[in-house]
Design a protein around this motif. Structure first.
Motif, PDB file in Angstrom:
ATOM      1  N   GLY A   1       0.824  -1.204   0.000  1.00 61.06           N
ATOM      2  CA  GLY A   1       0.000   0.000   0.000  1.00 61.06           C
ATOM      3  C   GLY A   1       0.855   1.249   0.000  1.00 61.06           C
ATOM      4  O   GLY A   1       1.872   1.309   0.691  1.00 61.06           O
ATOM      5  N   LEU A   2       0.466   2.234  -0.783  1.00 62.30           N
ATOM      6  CA  LEU A   2       1.144   3.529  -0.845  1.00 62.30           C
ATOM      7  C   LEU A   2       0.109   4.617  -0.651  1.00 62.30           C
ATOM      8  O   LEU A   2      -0.929   4.630  -1.316  1.00 62.30           O
ATOM      9  CB  LEU A   2       1.807   3.741  -2.206  1.00 62.30           C
ATOM     10  N   ASP A   3       0.391   5.528   0.253  1.00 59.51           N
ATOM     11  CA  ASP A   3      -0.507   6.658   0.445  1.00 59.51           C
ATOM     12  C   ASP A   3       0.271   7.803   1.060  1.00 59.51           C
ATOM     13  O   ASP A   3       1.296   7.597   1.702  1.00 59.51           O
ATOM     14  CB  ASP A   3      -1.679   6.283   1.337  1.00 59.51           C
ATOM     15  N   GLU A   4      -0.219   9.016   0.847  1.00 64.57           N
ATOM     16  CA  GLU A   4       0.435  10.176   1.433  1.00 64.57           C
ATOM     17  C   GLU A   4      -0.492  10.830   2.439  1.00 64.57           C
ATOM     18  O   GLU A   4      -1.717  10.749   2.310  1.00 64.57           O
ATOM     19  CB  GLU A   4       0.875  11.174   0.360  1.00 64.57           C
ATOM     20  N   ILE A   5       0.126  11.431   3.433  1.00 54.49           N
ATOM     21  CA  ILE A   5      -0.633  12.214   4.402  1.00 54.49           C
ATOM     22  C   ILE A   5       0.114  13.525   4.623  1.00 54.49           C
ATOM     23  O   ILE A   5       1.322  13.603   4.437  1.00 54.49           O
ATOM     24  CB  ILE A   5      -0.835  11.485   5.752  1.00 54.49           C
ATOM     25  N   SER A   6      -0.625  14.537   5.006  1.00 58.64           N
ATOM     26  CA  SER A   6      -0.039  15.829   5.306  1.00 58.64           C
ATOM     27  C   SER A   6       0.278  15.889   6.794  1.00 58.64           C
ATOM     28  O   SER A   6      -0.561  15.555   7.627  1.00 58.64           O
ATOM     29  CB  SER A   6      -1.013  16.942   4.928  1.00 58.64           C
ATOM     30  N   MET A   7       1.475  16.311   7.112  1.00 56.31           N
ATOM     31  CA  MET A   7       1.881  16.412   8.516  1.00 56.31           C
ATOM     32  C   MET A   7       1.427  17.730   9.143  1.00 56.31           C
ATOM     33  O   MET A   7       1.510  17.896  10.345  1.00 56.31           O
ATOM     34  CB  MET A   7       3.400  16.274   8.643  1.00 56.31           C
ATOM     35  N   LYS A   8       0.974  18.660   8.309  1.00 54.03           N
ATOM     36  CA  LYS A   8       0.500  19.943   8.810  1.00 54.03           C
ATOM     37  C   LYS A   8      -0.822  20.289   8.149  1.00 54.03           C
ATOM     38  O   LYS A   8      -1.074  19.919   7.005  1.00 54.03           O
ATOM     39  CB  LYS A   8       1.498  21.058   8.495  1.00 54.03           C
ATOM     40  N   LYS A   9      -1.625  21.004   8.878  1.00 55.82           N
ATOM     41  CA  LYS A   9      -2.892  21.457   8.337  1.00 55.82           C
ATOM     42  C   LYS A   9      -2.638  22.361   7.132  1.00 55.82           C
ATOM     43  O   LYS A   9      -1.722  23.168   7.136  1.00 55.82           O
ATOM     44  CB  LYS A   9      -3.649  22.234   9.421  1.00 55.82           C
ATOM     45  N   GLY A  10      -3.421  22.224   6.097  1.00 59.61           N
ATOM     46  CA  GLY A  10      -3.249  23.043   4.908  1.00 59.61           C
ATOM     47  C   GLY A  10      -2.490  22.330   3.808  1.00 59.61           C
ATOM     48  O   GLY A  10      -2.007  22.945   2.878  1.00 59.61           O
TER      49      GLY A  10
END
Length: 74
Positions: free
Chosen positions: A5-14
């Motif tokens: 599985g590959l996915d990205e997430i944002s570590m900061k809001k925005g």
């Protein structure tokens, strides 16, 4: 390995400071394989290249969203 599985997430809001998550699922058990800074195509390819061929050959499927960097890396 099973399903990669590959996915990205944002570590900061925005939607800034993305990281890419690499996961593995075998028999309904999900394991985190690693976290890589950013979500660039080059970073994804680098990680996929260091997976030993024994494990790479055992990948039965890849699950990712429609981010162009992932689709072009695989």
């Amino acid at each position: 390995m099973g399903v990669l599985g590959l996915d990205e997430i944002s570590m900061k809001k925005g939607y800034r400071n993305f990281v890419t998550l690499f996961t593995d699922r075998v028999d309904d058990k999900v394991s985190a394989l690693g976290v890589v800074k950013r979500h660039k195509k080059s970073n994804t390819i680098s990680v996929l290249r260091i997976i030993p061929s024994f494990f790479r050959n055992s990948i039965s499927a890849v699950c990712c969203d429609l981010y162009h960097g992932y689709k072009r890396s695989l």
